[in-house]
Scaffold this active site. Structure first.
Site, PDB file in Angstrom:
ATOM      1  N   HIS A  82      66.443  40.397  40.151  1.00  0.00           N
ATOM      2  CA  HIS A  82      67.116  40.819  41.355  1.00  0.00           C
ATOM      3  C   HIS A  82      68.512  41.379  40.985  1.00  0.00           C
ATOM      4  CE1 HIS A  82      68.920  40.038  45.318  1.00  0.00           C
ATOM      5  NE2 HIS A  82      70.121  39.566  44.446  1.00  0.00           N
ATOM      6  N   ASP A 161      68.865  30.712  55.137  1.00  0.00           N
ATOM      7  CA  ASP A 161      69.645  31.556  54.422  1.00  0.00           C
ATOM      8  C   ASP A 161      70.126  32.641  55.397  1.00  0.00           C
ATOM      9  OD1 ASP A 161      70.967  33.031  52.183  1.00  0.00           O
ATOM     10  OD2 ASP A 161      69.514  34.359  52.644  1.00  0.00           O
ATOM     11  N   ARG A 168      78.549  33.299  57.831  1.00  0.00           N
ATOM     12  CA  ARG A 168      79.217  33.316  56.522  1.00  0.00           C
ATOM     13  C   ARG A 168      80.069  34.663  56.852  1.00  0.00           C
ATOM     14  NH1 ARG A 168      75.950  33.160  51.943  1.00  0.00           N
ATOM     15  NH2 ARG A 168      77.700  34.021  50.839  1.00  0.00           N
ATOM     16  N   SER A 183      72.192  31.399  47.871  1.00  0.00           N
ATOM     17  CA  SER A 183      71.426  32.379  48.828  1.00  0.00           C
ATOM     18  C   SER A 183      70.512  33.195  48.072  1.00  0.00           C
ATOM     19  CB  SER A 183      72.640  33.282  49.513  1.00  0.00           C
ATOM     20  OG  SER A 183      72.271  34.521  50.175  1.00  0.00           O
ATOM     21  N   LYS A 187      65.896  32.556  47.937  1.00  0.00           N
ATOM     22  CA  LYS A 187      65.127  33.744  48.091  1.00  0.00           C
ATOM     23  C   LYS A 187      64.109  34.024  47.014  1.00  0.00           C
ATOM     24  CE  LYS A 187      68.698  36.235  49.654  1.00  0.00           C
ATOM     25  NZ  LYS A 187      69.639  36.715  50.512  1.00  0.00           N
TER      26      LYS A 187
HETATM   27  N1  URA Z   1      73.456  38.578  48.623  1.00  0.00           N
HETATM   28  C1  URA Z   1      72.828  37.494  49.091  1.00  0.00           C
HETATM   29  O1  URA Z   1      71.742  37.454  49.240  1.00  0.00           O
HETATM   30  N2  URA Z   1      73.339  36.298  49.644  1.00  0.00           N
HETATM   31  C2  URA Z   1      74.666  36.335  49.462  1.00  0.00           C
HETATM   32  O2  URA Z   1      75.452  35.586  50.034  1.00  0.00           O
HETATM   33  C3  URA Z   1      75.553  37.303  48.927  1.00  0.00           C
HETATM   34  C4  URA Z   1      74.861  38.588  48.293  1.00  0.00           C
END
Ligand code: URA
Ligand code: CA
Length: 433
Positions: A82, A161, A168, A183, A187
């Site tokens: 990622h 999320d 947010r 977050s 994923k």
């Molecule tokens: N990328 C994400 O997937 N989540 C966040 O909170 C910030 C950046």
């Protein structure tokens, strides 16, 4: 349990229990807890932070808020990567085939681009015929056969999320390290990774502008991984300029092909080899980092890496002829050079601004619903450290509209020059494990 008590507890700087975290994530996912209470809680977290244990509990609660992808039919240690949103970051297109060629299974779900950052799925769609969705069985079969499949996100992964991120975004609580870390990691865990390599960008084009914040984010994610049984390594890489030369979908596919043929830009090649070597080690396909690195480097020159790319493209319905005939990728009607007006050494190239310029040309979306033009983008001709004199081309804008003087001007202004030779910042600033 009452949400108001949980908010007050966090407001007063206490740790929440696993049960309390599960209660609030479940309640929010099921629309039983309203946005205003979750906003208050998120603001309390923003100021009070979370312990490593709470952050891991939040990650798992979010990963369990929807489906989890079941990759158990794939043999071996599935390793995912990622990146925290770079500009012109072509790494996944290179890494997937490279790491797969070394025997590490990559079953990847990728996203589309938004704003100044591009997305792997859009880049893959620049390959004529390429399918970004496969049936579940086909997906698993491709990974077992070829060690590689990349598809768009589908199904109901981490709905908590998704809701929390949107909330947010409009409540001033994005920039919280425990919330960003959970977050991202939720994923990755929901999409089935056994091991995770993170590329945390630092600098102008990145989420985290300072090295200190990037380190804290990287450390938090690695700690989550360790606590939840996913081997995790994080690299911190510099984004004081876009990665490679190409920013734009078809342009980046071409750059990825060149990199897989061992003639790509030095920075993109180096980052892919480093990320890839960590992935190969985590997948237990090499004894150690140096051995993995050397093996991958060899594959760029022997043709093994580009052959795996071709097979990957064929397996997902695309035209492998783009490798030998890159002109089969979408082309633009116009190309405009942006030229230097002074002499000096390139000191920085504002990555975020170049990303926005590519977006304005049509390569990216301002809103999720926007259509994009796969052919357009920016090709840098100079990188940090290069010397230029007036009239030298700094970048070429690939466009499908007549020249936009304002965009050309903005491209010029994205370059900062120094009269003295400058020390090129290290691309990989740190490795955290
Ligand atoms: N990328 C994400 O997937 N989540 C966040 O909170 C910030 C950046
Ligand atoms: Ca690039």
């Amino acid at each position: 349990m009452r949400m108001v008590d949980i908010i007050e507890k966090k407001r007063d700087g206490q740790q929440l229990s696993q049960a309390e975290i599960e209660f609030l994530i479940k309640g929010y996912t099921e629309d039983k807890i309203p946005d205003y209470q979750i906003s208050a809680w998120a603001m309390a977290v923003y100021f009070q932070g979370m312990s490593a244990r709470e952050t891991a509990d939040l990650t798992i609660a979010m990963a369990d808020s929807g489906e989890r992808v079941d990759l158990s039919a794939i043999k071996g240690i599935k390793v995912d990567k990622h990146s925290t949103g770079g500009v012109g970051d072509t790494t996944t297109l290179v890494l997937g085939p490279l790491v797969a060629a070394a025997g590490a299974p990559v079953a990847k779900m990728s996203g589309r681009g938004l704003g100044h950052t591009g997305g792997t799925i859009d880049k893959l769609e620049a390959i004529p015929g390429f399918h970004i969705s496969l049936g579940n069985d086909q997906f698993l079969e491709n990974v077992n056969k070829l060690k590689l499949a990349v598809v768009g996100q589908s199904g109901n992964l981490t709905p908590a999320d998704k809701k929390l991120y949107e909330l947010r975004d409009v409540t001033g609580t994005i920039n919280s390290i425990p919330m960003i870390a959970s977050s991202i990691m939720s994923k990755k865990i929901a999409s089935g990774a056994d091991a995770i390599v993170l590329d945390v960008k630092t600098g102008n084009g990145a989420f985290m502008k300072s090295l200190q914040d990037s380190e804290a984010l990287a450390q938090t994610m690695v700690e989550i991984g360790n606590r939840v049984g996913r081997k995790t390594v994080a690299l911190i890489s510099n984004m004081d300029q876009p990665l490679g030369f190409a920013i734009g979908n078809a342009l980046e596919v071409r750059e990825a092909i060149e990199t897989l043929q061992g003639r790509g830009p030095a920075d993109l090649t180096e980052l892919c080899l480093a990320l890839g070597a960590h992935m190969v080690v985590l997948a237990e396909k090499a004894e150690n980092y140096d051995q993995a690195y050397e093996r991958l480097q060899t594959m760029l020159t022997t043709g093994e890496a580009i052959d795996t790319f071709k097979k990957f493209v064929v397996a997902q319905g695309g035209d492998p002829g783009i490798v030998d005939h890159p002109q089969r990728l979408a082309q633009t009607a116009y190309q405009f050079d942006v030229k230097a007006t002074e002499s000096g050494y390139v000191e920085a190239i504002a990555a975020e601004e170049i990303g926005r310029i590519a977006m304005m040309l049509g390569a990216g979306r301002q809103t999720k619903e926007d259509a994009i033009d796969l052919a357009v983008g920016v090709m840098l001709a100079k990188k940090v450290g290069d010397h230029v004199t007036p009239g030298d081309t700094l970048a070429t804008l690939y466009a499908n509209q007549q020249q936009d003087q304002a965009l050309a001007q903005r491209t010029l202004q994205a370059f900062r020059f120094s009269p003295q030779p400058i020390q090129v910042p290290k691309l990989i600033q740190q490795v955290i494990r």
